[in-house]
Write a protein that holds these residues in place. Structure first.
Motif, PDB file in Angstrom:
ATOM      1  N   GLY A 138       0.730  -1.302   0.330  1.00  0.00           N
ATOM      2  CA  GLY A 138      -0.236  -0.275   0.029  1.00  0.00           C
ATOM      3  C   GLY A 138       0.959   1.659  -0.058  1.00  0.00           C
ATOM      4  N   ASP A 139       0.087   2.271   0.700  1.00  0.00           N
ATOM      5  CA  ASP A 139       0.902   3.474   0.280  1.00  0.00           C
ATOM      6  C   ASP A 139       2.624   3.574   1.071  1.00  0.00           C
ATOM      7  N   VAL A 140       2.266   2.425   2.498  1.00  0.00           N
ATOM      8  CA  VAL A 140       3.658   3.172   3.084  1.00  0.00           C
ATOM      9  C   VAL A 140       4.146   1.374   2.626  1.00  0.00           C
ATOM     10  N   HIS A 141       3.648   0.396   2.517  1.00  0.00           N
ATOM     11  CA  HIS A 141       4.515  -0.541   1.654  1.00  0.00           C
ATOM     12  C   HIS A 141       5.313  -1.109   0.672  1.00  0.00           C
ATOM     13  N   GLY A 142       6.296  -0.875  -0.202  1.00  0.00           N
ATOM     14  CA  GLY A 142       5.789  -0.878  -1.379  1.00  0.00           C
ATOM     15  C   GLY A 142       5.169  -0.151  -2.935  1.00  0.00           C
ATOM     16  N   GLY A 143       3.722   0.489  -2.392  1.00  0.00           N
ATOM     17  CA  GLY A 143       3.133   1.722  -2.813  1.00  0.00           C
ATOM     18  C   GLY A 143       3.252   3.248  -3.120  1.00  0.00           C
ATOM     19  N   ALA A 144       4.614   3.143  -2.441  1.00  0.00           N
ATOM     20  CA  ALA A 144       4.981   4.859  -2.300  1.00  0.00           C
ATOM     21  C   ALA A 144       5.486   5.478  -3.822  1.00  0.00           C
ATOM     22  N   GLY A 145       5.197   3.888  -4.965  1.00  0.00           N
ATOM     23  CA  GLY A 145       6.116   4.883  -5.905  1.00  0.00           C
ATOM     24  C   GLY A 145       5.153   5.629  -7.169  1.00  0.00           C
ATOM     25  N   ALA A 160       4.336  14.785   7.575  1.00  0.00           N
ATOM     26  CA  ALA A 160       4.600  13.493   6.484  1.00  0.00           C
ATOM     27  C   ALA A 160       5.689  13.347   6.200  1.00  0.00           C
ATOM     28  N   TYR A 161       5.588  12.102   5.689  1.00  0.00           N
ATOM     29  CA  TYR A 161       6.749  11.323   4.987  1.00  0.00           C
ATOM     30  C   TYR A 161       6.562  12.019   3.677  1.00  0.00           C
ATOM     31  N   VAL A 162       7.906  12.263   3.290  1.00  0.00           N
ATOM     32  CA  VAL A 162       7.897  12.046   1.467  1.00  0.00           C
ATOM     33  C   VAL A 162       7.716  11.035   0.976  1.00  0.00           C
ATOM     34  N   PRO A 163       6.908  10.371   0.076  1.00  0.00           N
ATOM     35  CA  PRO A 163       7.261   9.130  -0.862  1.00  0.00           C
ATOM     36  C   PRO A 163       8.033   9.137  -1.456  1.00  0.00           C
ATOM     37  N   GLY A 164       8.772   7.865  -1.216  1.00  0.00           N
ATOM     38  CA  GLY A 164       9.946   7.174  -2.119  1.00  0.00           C
ATOM     39  C   GLY A 164      11.218   7.453  -1.520  1.00  0.00           C
ATOM     40  N   PHE A 165      10.935   8.250   0.327  1.00  0.00           N
ATOM     41  CA  PHE A 165      12.796   8.763   0.119  1.00  0.00           C
ATOM     42  C   PHE A 165      12.647   7.953   1.791  1.00  0.00           C
ATOM     43  N   GLY A 166      14.105   7.141   2.626  1.00  0.00           N
ATOM     44  CA  GLY A 166      13.294   6.895   4.086  1.00  0.00           C
ATOM     45  C   GLY A 166      13.478   5.301   3.269  1.00  0.00           C
ATOM     46  N   HIS A 167      13.992   4.213   4.838  1.00  0.00           N
ATOM     47  CA  HIS A 167      13.192   3.024   4.788  1.00  0.00           C
ATOM     48  C   HIS A 167      14.166   2.447   6.358  1.00  0.00           C
ATOM     49  N   ARG A 168      13.288   1.758   6.338  1.00  0.00           N
ATOM     50  CA  ARG A 168      12.727   1.857   8.015  1.00  0.00           C
ATOM     51  C   ARG A 168      14.055   0.257   7.807  1.00  0.00           C
ATOM     52  N   ALA A 173      17.055  18.259  -0.929  1.00  0.00           N
ATOM     53  CA  ALA A 173      16.232  18.850   0.167  1.00  0.00           C
ATOM     54  C   ALA A 173      16.265  18.450   1.079  1.00  0.00           C
ATOM     55  N   LEU A 174      15.770  17.043   1.165  1.00  0.00           N
ATOM     56  CA  LEU A 174      15.432  16.201   2.622  1.00  0.00           C
ATOM     57  C   LEU A 174      16.473  15.124   3.272  1.00  0.00           C
ATOM     58  N   ASP A 175      18.198  16.209   2.217  1.00  0.00           N
ATOM     59  CA  ASP A 175      18.913  15.326   3.236  1.00  0.00           C
ATOM     60  C   ASP A 175      19.455  14.941   4.222  1.00  0.00           C
ATOM     61  N   PRO A 176      19.251  14.149   5.339  1.00  0.00           N
ATOM     62  CA  PRO A 176      20.164  12.630   5.480  1.00  0.00           C
ATOM     63  C   PRO A 176      18.982  12.405   4.205  1.00  0.00           C
ATOM     64  N   VAL A 177      17.855  12.028   4.546  1.00  0.00           N
ATOM     65  CA  VAL A 177      17.181  10.517   3.833  1.00  0.00           C
ATOM     66  C   VAL A 177      17.340  10.665   2.698  1.00  0.00           C
ATOM     67  N   PRO A 178      17.640   9.182   2.110  1.00  0.00           N
ATOM     68  CA  PRO A 178      18.134   9.164   0.988  1.00  0.00           C
ATOM     69  C   PRO A 178      16.579   8.165  -0.281  1.00  0.00           C
ATOM     70  N   ASN A 212      14.258   6.048  -1.330  1.00  0.00           N
ATOM     71  CA  ASN A 212      14.762   4.052  -1.870  1.00  0.00           C
ATOM     72  C   ASN A 212      14.060   3.783  -3.259  1.00  0.00           C
ATOM     73  N   VAL A 213      13.953   2.746  -3.307  1.00  0.00           N
ATOM     74  CA  VAL A 213      13.866   2.127  -4.667  1.00  0.00           C
ATOM     75  C   VAL A 213      12.522   2.470  -4.583  1.00  0.00           C
ATOM     76  N   ASP A 214      11.057   2.755  -4.277  1.00  0.00           N
ATOM     77  CA  ASP A 214       9.944   3.134  -4.955  1.00  0.00           C
ATOM     78  C   ASP A 214      10.255   4.619  -5.474  1.00  0.00           C
ATOM     79  N   GLY A 215      10.930   5.759  -4.945  1.00  0.00           N
ATOM     80  CA  GLY A 215      11.485   6.637  -4.682  1.00  0.00           C
ATOM     81  C   GLY A 215      12.033   6.730  -6.516  1.00  0.00           C
TER      82      GLY A 215
HETATM   83  C1  LIG Z   1       9.982   4.265   5.215  1.00  0.00           C
HETATM   84  C2  LIG Z   1       9.474   4.992   6.065  1.00  0.00           C
HETATM   85  C3  LIG Z   1       8.491   4.405   7.091  1.00  0.00           C
HETATM   86  C4  LIG Z   1      10.872   4.905   7.253  1.00  0.00           C
HETATM   87  O1  LIG Z   1      10.868   5.430   9.000  1.00  0.00           O
HETATM   88  P1  LIG Z   1      10.853   5.649   9.541  1.00  0.00           P
HETATM   89  O2  LIG Z   1      10.962   3.858  10.284  1.00  0.00           O
HETATM   90  O3  LIG Z   1      10.521   6.694  10.805  1.00  0.00           O
HETATM   91  O4  LIG Z   1      12.958   6.290   9.466  1.00  0.00           O
HETATM   92  P2  LIG Z   1      14.061   6.749  10.361  1.00  0.00           P
HETATM   93  O5  LIG Z   1      13.630   6.021  11.516  1.00  0.00           O
HETATM   94  O6  LIG Z   1      15.297   6.103   9.708  1.00  0.00           O
HETATM   95  O7  LIG Z   1      13.470   8.465  10.278  1.00  0.00           O
HETATM   96  C5  LIG Z   1      15.133   9.127  10.008  1.00  0.00           C
HETATM   97  C6  LIG Z   1      14.146  10.388  10.387  1.00  0.00           C
HETATM   98  O8  LIG Z   1      14.258  10.882   8.829  1.00  0.00           O
HETATM   99  C7  LIG Z   1      13.038  11.480   8.614  1.00  0.00           C
HETATM  100  N1  LIG Z   1      12.447  10.255   7.794  1.00  0.00           N
HETATM  101  C8  LIG Z   1      12.362   9.190   7.504  1.00  0.00           C
HETATM  102  N2  LIG Z   1      12.186   9.671   5.860  1.00  0.00           N
HETATM  103  C9  LIG Z   1      11.090  10.189   6.003  1.00  0.00           C
HETATM  104  C10 LIG Z   1      10.722  10.686   4.750  1.00  0.00           C
HETATM  105  N3  LIG Z   1      10.093  10.173   3.831  1.00  0.00           N
HETATM  106  N4  LIG Z   1       9.783  12.672   4.789  1.00  0.00           N
HETATM  107  C11 LIG Z   1      10.377  12.950   5.365  1.00  0.00           C
HETATM  108  N5  LIG Z   1      11.340  12.611   6.368  1.00  0.00           N
HETATM  109  C12 LIG Z   1      11.542  11.483   6.494  1.00  0.00           C
HETATM  110  C13 LIG Z   1      12.064  10.954   9.907  1.00  0.00           C
HETATM  111  O9  LIG Z   1      11.104  11.379   9.868  1.00  0.00           O
HETATM  112  C14 LIG Z   1      12.819  10.659  11.091  1.00  0.00           C
HETATM  113  O10 LIG Z   1      13.236  11.929  12.000  1.00  0.00           O
HETATM  114  P3  LIG Z   1      13.087  12.284  12.791  1.00  0.00           P
HETATM  115  O11 LIG Z   1      14.683  11.709  13.338  1.00  0.00           O
HETATM  116  O12 LIG Z   1      13.125  13.753  13.514  1.00  0.00           O
HETATM  117  O13 LIG Z   1      11.891  11.699  14.183  1.00  0.00           O
HETATM  118  C15 LIG Z   1       9.322   6.412   5.854  1.00  0.00           C
HETATM  119  O14 LIG Z   1      10.885   6.359   5.335  1.00  0.00           O
HETATM  120  C16 LIG Z   1       9.037   6.095   4.876  1.00  0.00           C
HETATM  121  O15 LIG Z   1       6.997   6.078   5.329  1.00  0.00           O
HETATM  122  N6  LIG Z   1       9.433   7.359   3.787  1.00  0.00           N
HETATM  123  C17 LIG Z   1       8.045   7.285   2.690  1.00  0.00           C
HETATM  124  C18 LIG Z   1       7.072   6.186   1.879  1.00  0.00           C
HETATM  125  C19 LIG Z   1       8.292   5.394   1.579  1.00  0.00           C
HETATM  126  O16 LIG Z   1       8.472   5.767   0.518  1.00  0.00           O
HETATM  127  N7  LIG Z   1       7.901   3.742   1.802  1.00  0.00           N
HETATM  128  C20 LIG Z   1       8.747   2.275   0.633  1.00  0.00           C
HETATM  129  C21 LIG Z   1       9.568   2.231   1.442  1.00  0.00           C
HETATM  130  S1  LIG Z   1      10.936   1.470   0.756  1.00  0.00           S
END
Ligand SMILES: CC(C)(COP(=O)(O)OP(=O)(O)OC[C@H]1O[C@@H](n2cnc3c(N)ncnc32)[C@H](O)[C@@H]1OP(=O)(O)O)[C@@H](O)C(=O)NCCC(=O)NCCS
Length: 264
Positions: free
Chosen positions: A108-115, A146-154, A192-197, A199-202
Motif C-alpha cells: 500500500g501507500d507505506v510498503h511498496g506502493g509509495a511509487g 508527513a513522509y515524503v513518498p519514495g524517500f527513507g527506509h525502515r 532538500a530532504l538530506d540526509p534521508v535518501p 528508496n526503491v520506490d522513489g
Molecule cells: C519507510 C519509512 C516508514 C521509514 O520511516 P522511519 O522508520 O521513521 O525512518 P527513520 O527512523 O530512519 O527516520 C529517520 C528520520 O528521518 C525522517 N524521515 C524518514 N523518512 C522520511 C520521509 N520519507 N520524509 C520525511 N522525513 C523522513 C523521520 O521522520 C525521522 O526524523 P526524526 O529523526 O526527526 O524523527 C519512511 O521513510 C516512509 O514512510 N517513507 C515514505 C514511504 C515510502 O517511500 N515507503 C517505501 C519504503 S521502500
C-alpha cells in the motif's frame, strides 16, 4: 467479421467487454494488433509488459529501463511484510494464488506502493526551478509532519537499489532515451530532504516519470515485480513442514500492555 456487422442484440453483447488490448477469436490471439505468434521469441517480457499497458512497443532503451525497475523490486526477504504474509498464508494451507494475493494486499501507500504517490508528487513539481520546487514540496510535507513518498527506509540507511537505478537513469539521459527533467527534480527533492535518501520506490518512480508512466500504473508495476519474489517464497514455504507459522517464534509472545491480571 467486425462487430459492426452483427445484429443489434449480438453487437450489444460483443461490445459489453469491448477492449483495445486483446483481439481473441478462434485461432487468433493479437495484442494491440500484434499476433502472439510474432511476439513469442521476438520481444522480451518487459517489452511485452510495456506493449500491454502502453499500447506500443518501447524503444530498446525504454525497455531496458523498465526491466531494471522490475528486477529491482522483486524481493526483500521475509523482513518485508508482503513476503512474510505470503509465507504465513502458505503455512496456513492456502494455495499459491491465494498466498501471493495475501502478499500483494499488503502493498500500500507505506510498503511498496509509495511509487504512485512519488510519481504524483514529481508530476506536480515545476521543472523550471528544480531546487525551489523541491524545497517547497519538502517544506510542505515537513509542515504536515508527513513522509515524503519514495524517500527513507525502515531498514536500510541507504537503499542499495537506489544507486544502480539512478545510474541507469543518468545513463539513459546521456544516450538520449529520456530527458532527465524528472531525474533532476527527484535529485533536488533528495537534496532538500538530506540526509534521508531515495528508496526503491522513489528511484523507480523517477524512471517511470521519465518514461511518462501514469501514476496509478506505478503501483501495478511494483506488484508485478514483487509477485516474482512472492511466488519464490510461496514455493519455498510449500517445501517446509511448518504449519500455521505465526509472525513470531512460539516461545516469543507479544508484550501485553493491558490491565494487570484480575478476577471477576
Ligand atoms: C519507510 C519509512 C516508514 C521509514 O520511516 P522511519 O522508520 O521513521 O525512518 P527513520 O527512523 O530512519 O527516520 C529517520 C528520520 O528521518 C525522517 N524521515 C524518514 N523518512 C522520511 C520521509 N520519507 N520524509 C520525511 N522525513 C523522513 C523521520 O521522520 C525521522 O526524523 P526524526 O529523526 O526527526 O524523527 C519512511 O521513510 C516512509 O514512510 N517513507 C515514505 C514511504 C515510502 O517511500 N515507503 C517505501 C519504503 S521502500
Amino acid at each position: 467479421m467486425s462487430t459492426d456487422e452483427l445484429a443489434p442484440g449480438r453487437k450489444e453483447g460483443a461490445d459489453w467487454w469491448a477492449t483495445a488490448i486483446s483481439d481473441i477469436r478462434p485461432g487468433v490471439i493479437r495484442f494491440h494488433g500484434y499476433p502472439i505468434e510474432e511476439l513469442i521469441g521476438a520481444v522480451s517480457f518487459p517489452q511485452m509488459v510495456w506493449l500491454m499497458v502502453r499500447g506500443e512497443l518501447p524503444t530498446p532503451g525504454e525497455a531496458r529501463l523498465l526491466e531494471q525497475t522490475l528486477v529491482a523490486a522483486v524481493d526483500h526477504g521475509p523482513q518485508a511484510p508482503s513476503i512474510a504474509a505470503t509465507r504465513m498464508a502458505v503455512s496456513c494451507g492456502l494455495a499459491v494464488n491465494n498466498a501471493i494475493a495475501t502478499g500483494v494486499n499488503l502493498l500500500g501507500d507505506v510498503h511498496g506502493g509509495a511509487g504512485q504517490q512519488c510519481l504524483e508528487m514529481l508530476y506536480g513539481l515545476d521543472a523550471s526551478d528544480p531546487a525551489a520546487a523541491a524545497g517547497e514540496v519538502v517544506a510542505s510535507y515537513k509542515a504536515r509532519k508527513a513522509y515524503v513518498p519514495g524517500f527513507g527506509h525502515r531498514f536500510h540507511p541507504r537503499d542499495p537499489r537506489r544507486d544502480p537505478l539512478i545510474a541507469a537513469a543518468q545513463q539513459a539521459v546521456a544516450d538520449g532515451t529520456i530527458s532527465g527533467r524528472y531525474l533532476e527534480l527527484a535529485l533536488a527533492v533528495e537534496t532538500a530532504l538530506d540526509p534521508v535518501p531515495m528508496n526503491v520506490d522513489g528511484a523507480t518512480a523517477t524512471i517511470y516519470a521519465e518514461l511518462g508512466v501514469p501514476a496509478e500504473l506505478a503501483r501495478g508495476l511494483f506488484v508485478l515485480s514483487r509477485s516474482v519474489g512472492l511466488l519464490a517464497h510461496a514455493h519455498e514455504q510449500q517445501q517446509q513442514p511448518t504449519r500455521i507459522k505465526g509472525p513470531l517464534p512460539k516461545p516469543v509472545t507479544p508484550t501485553y500492555t493491558g490491565h494487570p491480571p484480575r478476577s471477576l
